[in-house]
Design a protein around this motif. Structure first.
Motif, PDB file in Angstrom:
ATOM      1  N   UNK A 123       0.800  -1.233   0.000  1.00  0.00           N
ATOM      2  CA  UNK A 123       0.000   0.000   0.000  1.00  0.00           C
ATOM      3  C   UNK A 123       0.832   1.281   0.000  1.00  0.00           C
ATOM      4  N   UNK A 124       1.965   1.287   0.679  1.00  0.00           N
ATOM      5  CA  UNK A 124       2.723   2.519   0.814  1.00  0.00           C
ATOM      6  C   UNK A 124       3.688   2.765  -0.341  1.00  0.00           C
ATOM      7  N   UNK A 125       3.790   1.833  -1.294  1.00  0.00           N
ATOM      8  CA  UNK A 125       4.700   2.007  -2.425  1.00  0.00           C
ATOM      9  C   UNK A 125       3.931   2.632  -3.580  1.00  0.00           C
ATOM     10  N   UNK A 126       4.327   3.849  -3.976  1.00  0.00           N
ATOM     11  CA  UNK A 126       3.707   4.510  -5.127  1.00  0.00           C
ATOM     12  C   UNK A 126       4.346   4.080  -6.431  1.00  0.00           C
ATOM     13  N   UNK A 127       5.666   3.880  -6.422  1.00  0.00           N
ATOM     14  CA  UNK A 127       6.379   3.509  -7.639  1.00  0.00           C
ATOM     15  C   UNK A 127       7.642   2.760  -7.252  1.00  0.00           C
ATOM     16  N   UNK A 128       7.961   1.707  -8.035  1.00  0.00           N
ATOM     17  CA  UNK A 128       9.159   0.905  -7.794  1.00  0.00           C
ATOM     18  C   UNK A 128       9.931   0.758  -9.094  1.00  0.00           C
ATOM     19  N   UNK A 129      11.244   0.878  -9.006  1.00  0.00           N
ATOM     20  CA  UNK A 129      12.144   0.675 -10.149  1.00  0.00           C
ATOM     21  C   UNK A 129      13.157  -0.392  -9.760  1.00  0.00           C
ATOM     22  N   UNK A 130      13.295  -1.414 -10.591  1.00  0.00           N
ATOM     23  CA  UNK A 130      14.180  -2.544 -10.293  1.00  0.00           C
ATOM     24  C   UNK A 130      15.084  -2.775 -11.499  1.00  0.00           C
ATOM     25  N   UNK A 131      16.392  -2.918 -11.263  1.00  0.00           N
ATOM     26  CA  UNK A 131      17.328  -3.202 -12.360  1.00  0.00           C
ATOM     27  C   UNK A 131      18.510  -4.008 -11.840  1.00  0.00           C
TER      28      UNK A 131
END
Length: 286
Positions: A123-131
């Protein structure tokens, strides 16, 4: 005996020179062309068009085979997952636990898309970037939700007007409470921001804002004053309230219960207690 000589055209012989006949007309030597020039040239355009695709195909296949043979030596287990971002509402431990099932994969086989989707379900994650980070790391950058207001009794709204529902809602009772149809979340958030900007110089902040099904707006300030705004010309009504409040109502702020701004040229005030023994429960200021 007599003889008759007759001239026949075309039968005149050329005079002899040295006993040999002289050839008629001009004569010249003609050089013979090499046989290689006289043969038709082969058409190589089709061959050229086929050569490059075949060459690229061979190179691609060779590169693929080489990559497959070298992959076991270059592919390593994931040794570290780094989490970056300003985290105020969630802990890195909670993030690590969420993505733990993905850690067992190798560097090239780890499911980055699945990891990102799993994180954005929090719920608290608005956007995630993974690389990937060579040779054996995965970098995770997170952007948290920014809670601006409560949406009804079961969710929060971020600054974009998107609702999210963390478990600990009771920790955010100090936030203003917004109501409205589900389809109007962003509209209510935008109107809340406009009203807040206009009321702040007057010393007011919004405790509650409601958009009803018929389109009417109702606002309650932190001082407990209710503002009935109606459906249209909302900005003009707030400006009118600002002008009249500063001149005639500011000193009676603590005694104001409700202000009706749905009039064309004025407003109506409902007092908590009568201002004077003969005063009516409501007053109209022109």
């Amino acid at each position: 005996m007599s003889a008759v000589l007759r001239h026949q055209p075309g039968s005149t012989r050329a005079p002899l020179r040295g006993g040999k006949p002289v050839p008629r007309g001009a004569s010249r030597m003609v050089a013979k062309e090499p046989i290689s020039l006289r043969l038709p040239k082969p058409n190589l355009s089709v061959f050229k068009r086929l050569t490059w695709p075949l060459l690229l195909l061979v190179l691609g296949f060779g590169g693929y085979e080489l990559g497959q043979r070298l992959l076991p030596y270059a592919d390593r287990p994931i040794a570290r997952i780094s989490v970056e971002g300003d985290l105020s509402y969630i802990s890195q431990q909670a993030v690590q636990q969420r993505i733990a099932p993905f850690v067992s994969a190798s560097f090239f086989s780890v499911d980055l898309l699945g990891m990102r989707k799993e994180l954005e379900q929090m719920p608290w994650i608005a956007n995630a970037e993974v690389r990937r980070v060579w040779p054996d790391q995965v970098l995770v950058r997170l952007e948290e939700q920014l809670p601006i207001a409560r949406w009804g009794d079961e969710a929060l709204l971020n600054n974009q007007g998107d609702a999210f529902a963390p478990k600990e809602l009771n920790h955010y009772e100090n936030l203003p409470q917004l109501y409205g149809p589900k389809r109007a979340q962003q509209q209510v958030m935008q109107q809340y921001q406009v009203f807040s900007q206009m009321l702040r110089p007057m010393g007011f902040s919004i405790a509650r804002l409601e958009l009803r099904e018929r389109g009417s707006w109702f606002l309650t300030t932190n001082q407990g004053i209710e503002l009935l705004l109606g459906r249209d010309h909302l900005v003009e009504k707030i400006r009118r309230f600002d002008a009249i409040y500063d001149k005639a109502l500011k000193e009676q702020q603590t005694n104001i219960a409700r202000i009706d701004l749905r009039y064309a040229n004025g407003l109506a005030v409902a007092w908590r207690e009568p201002v004077a023994p003969t005063a009516a429960d409501t007053a109209v200021v022109q």
